[in-house]
Design a protein around this motif. Sequence first.
Motif, mmCIF file in Angstrom:
data_model
loop_
_atom_site.group_PDB
_atom_site.id
_atom_site.type_symbol
_atom_site.label_atom_id
_atom_site.label_comp_id
_atom_site.label_asym_id
_atom_site.label_seq_id
_atom_site.Cartn_x
_atom_site.Cartn_y
_atom_site.Cartn_z
ATOM 1 N N SER A 1 75.015 -77.091 56.040
ATOM 2 C CA SER A 1 75.039 -78.371 55.327
ATOM 3 C C SER A 1 74.056 -79.354 55.923
ATOM 4 C CB SER A 1 76.449 -78.965 55.348
ATOM 5 O OG SER A 1 77.333 -78.206 54.553
ATOM 6 N N MET A 2 73.978 -79.390 57.256
ATOM 7 C CA MET A 2 73.056 -80.319 57.904
ATOM 8 C C MET A 2 71.612 -80.008 57.539
ATOM 9 S SD MET A 2 74.539 -81.201 61.697
ATOM 10 C CE MET A 2 75.083 -79.556 62.173
ATOM 11 N N ILE A 3 71.242 -78.735 57.616
ATOM 12 C CA ILE A 3 69.874 -78.344 57.265
ATOM 13 C C ILE A 3 69.583 -78.680 55.810
ATOM 14 C CG2 ILE A 3 68.327 -76.384 56.926
ATOM 15 C CD1 ILE A 3 69.583 -75.083 59.383
ATOM 16 N N MET A 4 70.518 -78.340 54.937
ATOM 17 C CA MET A 4 70.288 -78.532 53.509
ATOM 18 C C MET A 4 70.286 -80.005 53.116
ATOM 19 S SD MET A 4 72.655 -75.365 52.129
ATOM 20 C CE MET A 4 72.419 -75.741 50.382
ATOM 21 N N MET A 5 71.274 -80.769 53.581
ATOM 22 C CA MET A 5 71.376 -82.167 53.165
ATOM 23 C C MET A 5 70.198 -82.996 53.665
ATOM 24 S SD MET A 5 74.059 -82.324 51.293
ATOM 25 C CE MET A 5 75.553 -81.362 50.976
ATOM 26 N N SER B 1 67.051 -72.290 55.607
ATOM 27 C CA SER B 1 65.929 -73.126 55.171
ATOM 28 C C SER B 1 65.417 -72.711 53.799
ATOM 29 C CB SER B 1 64.790 -73.044 56.188
ATOM 30 O OG SER B 1 65.201 -73.528 57.450
ATOM 31 N N ALA B 2 65.681 -71.459 53.430
ATOM 32 C CA ALA B 2 65.245 -70.980 52.121
ATOM 33 C C ALA B 2 66.080 -71.565 50.983
ATOM 34 C CB ALA B 2 65.314 -69.449 52.074
ATOM 35 N N LEU C 1 72.238 -87.858 51.876
ATOM 36 C CA LEU C 1 72.188 -88.217 53.290
ATOM 37 C C LEU C 1 73.592 -88.387 53.860
ATOM 38 C CD1 LEU C 1 70.450 -88.996 55.740
ATOM 39 C CD2 LEU C 1 70.526 -91.366 54.933
ATOM 40 N N GLY C 2 74.497 -88.989 53.077
ATOM 41 C CA GLY C 2 75.882 -89.137 53.509
ATOM 42 C C GLY C 2 76.527 -87.796 53.802
ATOM 43 N N GLY C 3 76.207 -86.810 52.967
ATOM 44 C CA GLY C 3 76.729 -85.468 53.210
ATOM 45 C C GLY C 3 76.187 -84.871 54.487
ATOM 46 N N GLY C 4 74.893 -85.093 54.751
ATOM 47 C CA GLY C 4 74.277 -84.512 55.934
ATOM 48 C C GLY C 4 74.763 -85.126 57.234
ATOM 49 N N CYS C 5 75.027 -86.417 57.228
ATOM 50 C CA CYS C 5 75.374 -87.116 58.472
ATOM 51 C C CYS C 5 76.764 -86.743 59.003
ATOM 52 C CB CYS C 5 75.295 -88.629 58.257
ATOM 53 S SG CYS C 5 73.607 -89.258 58.214
ATOM 54 N N ILE C 6 77.652 -86.315 58.145
ATOM 55 C CA ILE C 6 79.015 -85.989 58.587
ATOM 56 C C ILE C 6 79.231 -84.480 58.718
ATOM 57 C CG2 ILE C 6 80.144 -85.778 56.329
ATOM 58 C CD1 ILE C 6 81.490 -87.724 59.364
ATOM 59 N N ALA C 7 78.207 -83.697 58.335
ATOM 60 C CA ALA C 7 78.369 -82.242 58.305
ATOM 61 C C ALA C 7 78.702 -81.658 59.670
ATOM 62 C CB ALA C 7 77.101 -81.592 57.746
ATOM 63 N N TRP C 8 78.149 -82.253 60.742
ATOM 64 C CA TRP C 8 78.353 -81.692 62.077
ATOM 65 C C TRP C 8 79.825 -81.675 62.479
ATOM 66 C CZ3 TRP C 8 80.736 -84.555 65.868
ATOM 67 C CH2 TRP C 8 80.863 -85.922 65.617
ATOM 68 N N LEU C 9 80.624 -82.544 61.870
ATOM 69 C CA LEU C 9 82.025 -82.676 62.279
ATOM 70 C C LEU C 9 82.997 -81.903 61.387
ATOM 71 C CD1 LEU C 9 84.209 -84.019 64.034
ATOM 72 C CD2 LEU C 9 84.128 -85.985 62.476
ATOM 73 N N MET C 10 82.746 -81.901 60.085
ATOM 74 C CA MET C 10 83.742 -81.394 59.142
ATOM 75 C C MET C 10 84.085 -79.919 59.350
ATOM 76 S SD MET C 10 84.845 -83.840 57.172
ATOM 77 C CE MET C 10 84.874 -84.729 58.736
ATOM 78 N N GLY C 11 83.060 -79.079 59.463
ATOM 79 C CA GLY C 11 83.323 -77.651 59.635
ATOM 80 C C GLY C 11 84.057 -77.332 60.927
ATOM 81 N N PRO C 12 83.533 -77.767 62.092
ATOM 82 C CA PRO C 12 84.249 -77.505 63.352
ATOM 83 C C PRO C 12 85.661 -78.080 63.374
ATOM 84 C CG PRO C 12 81.994 -78.172 63.796
ATOM 85 C CD PRO C 12 82.207 -78.363 62.326
ATOM 86 N N LEU C 13 85.853 -79.255 62.779
ATOM 87 C CA LEU C 13 87.190 -79.838 62.739
ATOM 88 C C LEU C 13 88.133 -78.963 61.919
ATOM 89 C CD1 LEU C 13 88.674 -82.336 63.791
ATOM 90 C CD2 LEU C 13 88.157 -83.466 61.612
ATOM 91 N N SER C 14 87.625 -78.425 60.798
ATOM 92 C CA SER C 14 88.464 -77.547 59.971
ATOM 93 C C SER C 14 88.739 -76.216 60.666
ATOM 94 C CB SER C 14 87.799 -77.306 58.608
ATOM 95 O OG SER C 14 86.664 -76.472 58.719
ATOM 96 N N ASP C 15 87.837 -75.781 61.577
ATOM 97 C CA ASP C 15 88.084 -74.576 62.376
ATOM 98 C C ASP C 15 89.299 -74.759 63.278
ATOM 99 O OD1 ASP C 15 85.975 -73.040 61.418
ATOM 100 O OD2 ASP C 15 84.572 -73.761 62.941
#
Length: 414
Positions: free
Chosen positions: A356-360, A228-229, A65-79
């Motif tokens: 990451s969000m979908i998976m976590m 989702s798969a 859950l910790g991984g899923g909650c921060i996923a929305w930020l990490m990728g775009p920030l690294s972009d």
Amino acid sequence: MLKTMSPPHISKLTFATLLFPLALVLFEFAVYLGNDLIQPAMLGVTRDFGVSSSWAPSSMSFYLLGGGCIAWLMGPLSDRIGRKKILLAGALFFAITCLLILFTQNIQSFLGLRFLQGMGLTVISAVGYAAVQENFEERTAIKVMAIMGNMTLFAPLLGPLVGSLMIDHVSWHWGFVGIAILALLGWLGLKVAMPADQKANLTQKPMSSIWSDFKTVFNNKQFVIMTSALPMACLPIMLWIALSPVMLVENLGFSGLQYGMAQVPVLGALILGSVILVKIIDKYPLGQTILFGLPTMLVGALIILIGLFIPTYFVWTLIMGMTIMSFGEGICFSVLYRLAMMSSDVSKGTVASAMSMIMMFSYFVVLEVSRMLFEAYDLMAFSLCSLALVLMWFTLPRTMLKKVMVERKEKGQF
């Protein structure tokens, strides 16, 4: 405005080109040990905190859950500011939270730190994997991911053995100390070996555009179905890792050593499947191994279910079925991941974050529901949950995969 991204330029695997993936693997290994070593030691944790062993699977679900909650930020920030900066900060944060958990006094604060530690999962999946996909040519990237997977699979292979020994001989605290040291070594390796971000690969879009980018990604039907798969393919093995300490040690009376040894064929098959994938990936159309791997997993799930009606041999059918399922996942997961990530043209950090969000969140929900079902229905719940996950792949994901393979063939892509 998004600048033109430099095309992947690495098509051959040499020691020099593998230095960055190897450094990432070291950090990834530490993060995976944060689950695979600690999960079997959770019986000791719950005992120390004076709570029921039914809390044990929550350690894994809060981690995810910790991984899923921060996923929305990490990728775009690294972009925007670069993958290397985010990876280095993430590795250091993970190491610090592993040390802080040594001072927890109850299960609630323990799970809170597990939530924070889980952010390391997103740093790897939303930032590290995106960097790999960007820097390596398509099939080379799949090989690199499979090689990385093989090396990190030593975490679930060795983790249960070490974790079970911790239950019997030492405190679980030492596990987190060792994980923190590995994470710091990974941080050092990334600092030295990871290439600097190219400015051409960084977007100049403001952070306020994140939501529109995510909207574009999530409106992509192919992306949503293919992503989702992924949980359908790997959650049965994750259920095994989360629940096997209770199933084997408490319910079936395994010793710590027997529990650890039971993991060898299951997780060894996962490694074998990944090795075979690297060997055959250039010989078949991309996606063909998925069409073989998921039906193989179905066979394994059915063997486990049949074993419930033969109690004398259930342990053998359980381990045999899980071994077959692990092999099936090994030969298809890296390809499935690549096809899902390349389903969208949005910057790969954002795409990886969406994945990451979908998976976590899928992991968290399924693991918690499975935990509650397991408390009520025991081994039957585990068997049916595993079977249901695999069967779900034979609906929309299988149809979409065949459509993608036809489109690739029409475009002349092997």
